[in-house]
Design an enzyme around this catalytic site. Structure first.
Site, PDB file in Angstrom:
ATOM      1  N   ALA A  14       0.904  -1.174  -0.044  1.00 60.83           N
ATOM      2  CA  ALA A  14       0.019  -0.054  -0.084  1.00 60.83           C
ATOM      3  C   ALA A  14       0.788   1.300  -0.055  1.00 60.83           C
ATOM      4  CB  ALA A  14      -0.908  -0.046   1.272  1.00 60.83           C
ATOM      5  N   ASN A  45       2.743  -3.209  -9.137  1.00 57.66           N
ATOM      6  CA  ASN A  45       2.895  -2.182 -10.221  1.00 57.66           C
ATOM      7  C   ASN A  45       3.296  -2.881 -11.556  1.00 57.66           C
ATOM      8  OD1 ASN A  45       2.391  -0.322  -8.097  1.00 57.66           O
ATOM      9  ND2 ASN A  45       4.567   0.618  -8.113  1.00 57.66           N
ATOM     10  N   GLY A 220      16.292   8.648 -16.706  1.00 57.62           N
ATOM     11  CA  GLY A 220      15.576   9.391 -16.602  1.00 57.62           C
ATOM     12  C   GLY A 220      15.202  10.392 -17.771  1.00 57.62           C
ATOM     13  N   GLY A 249       9.251   3.745 -13.383  1.00 56.92           N
ATOM     14  CA  GLY A 249      10.181   2.694 -13.499  1.00 56.92           C
ATOM     15  C   GLY A 249       9.552   1.218 -13.823  1.00 56.92           C
ATOM     16  N   ASP A 250       8.552   0.962 -12.751  1.00 60.32           N
ATOM     17  CA  ASP A 250       7.795  -0.244 -13.029  1.00 60.32           C
ATOM     18  C   ASP A 250       7.079  -0.478 -14.171  1.00 60.32           C
ATOM     19  OD1 ASP A 250       8.683  -0.670 -10.382  1.00 60.32           O
ATOM     20  OD2 ASP A 250       7.066   0.229  -9.532  1.00 60.32           O
ATOM     21  N   ALA A 280       3.113   7.423 -17.986  1.00 58.02           N
ATOM     22  CA  ALA A 280       3.037   7.203 -16.204  1.00 58.02           C
ATOM     23  C   ALA A 280       3.213   8.410 -15.361  1.00 58.02           C
ATOM     24  CB  ALA A 280       3.668   6.014 -15.814  1.00 58.02           C
TER      25      ALA A 280
END
Length: 299
Positions: A14, A45, A220, A249-250, A280
């Protein structure tokens, strides 16, 4: 015939998120926004991100018998993730404490909870999931011994993708299975240790020398670098206005793993994953921000 495009073995948390004007220094208290609670964890994720793109996805993870665990189960089911591998009990559901500044950058502290109880025996008991998976991905928010067991239980012909986050030195057995190993700058430096060079090309060469079949270094706003036996290639970043980088990143890793499983070359799959990661960051939260294939196409 593979029943799953992607099996994710990993964490389910969570996410407790607070917006701040700036992140506190040591010993400092700052005021933040109202608390928001989102389903998260690198494993969950990745599973949700892949499923939202259209991949047939399953997750092997452990949650607590509590409200946070039910939140995660609901989110996974809503995204279309097969939850047959979700185990319950042993500890409370893992929690990530996240602060997000106005630029969208975040700082995260994770309490693993039930994630730390996902054991090698759980992997061995999930043989049917492994046999059905085209690609298996993992991260390091679960015990390293469980990741090692994941490698040992890969079905013949399946592909293994690892994002070593949070980073640890990796056993040779795990490194040799990675195709690719996906790292950011910090993770590359930890995995390489004293062997770390001055820049992404050096990191990629150093990581390949440790045994992975391929390497992806995420950079990035500067895109990514992919490397394998055929050489290296730069992947351009997609320019967007970042609202919250949590989970980006996920999303990148999930998209890359899925597209590689479809047979795309590494640079092509990484370029698609870069678009997914960019989409995202344009929304708040992790799983709630992950795009559909249509949204990626529009971007």
């Amino acid at each position: 015939m593979h029943g799953y495009d992607l099996l994710v073995v990993g964490s389910a948390n969570a996410d407790l998120v607070i917006g701040v004007d700036r992140r506190p220094a040591a010993g400092e208290t700052v005021l933040g926004s109202d608390l928001a609670v989102h389903p998260g964890g690198k494993g969950a994720n990745q599973a949700v991100a892949a499923a939202r793109l259209g991949a047939r996805t399953a997750l092997l993870a452990r949650v607590g018998d509590d409200a946070h665990g039910r939140l995660l189960d609901d989110s996974l089911r809503a995204a279309g993730v097969d939850t047959a591998g979700i185990l319950t009990g042993g500890a409370p559901t893992g929690v990530a404490l996240i602060t997000v500044d106005p630029s969208g950058d975040n700082s995260i502290v994770v309490s693993p909870g039930a994630n730390s109880r996902l054991a090698p025996a759980d992997v061995r008991a999930a043989g049917s999931l492994f046999r059905a998976a085209r690609v298996v991905s993992a991260q390091l928010e679960i015990p390293l011994e469980t990741v090692v067991e994941t490698v040992r239980n890969l079905a013949p012909g399946s592909r293994f993708v690892l994002n070593p986050s949070p980073p640890l030195p990796l056993p040779a057995e795990v490194l040799a299975a990675c195709d690719p190993l996906i790292v950011n700058e910090h993770e590359a430096r930890v995995v390489l240790g004293d062997l770390a060079g001055a820049g992404p090309e050096d990191w990629a060469r150093g990581l390949l020398a440790l045994g992975p079949r391929s390497v992806v270094v995420t950079l990035g706003a500067h895109g990514a670098l992919v490397a394998d036996a055929d050489g290296t290639a730069r992947i351009a970043a997609v320019q967007v206005t970042a609202v919250d980088t949590t989970g980006a990143g996920d999303a990148f890793t999930a998209a890359l793993a899925w597209r590689l499983g479809l047979g795309e070359p590494l640079p092509v799959a990484a370029a698609y994953a870069a678009r997914v990661g960019a989409a995202a960051v344009t929304k708040e939260g992790a799983q709630v921000s992950f795009p559909t294939a249509e949204e990626v196409g529009a971007l």
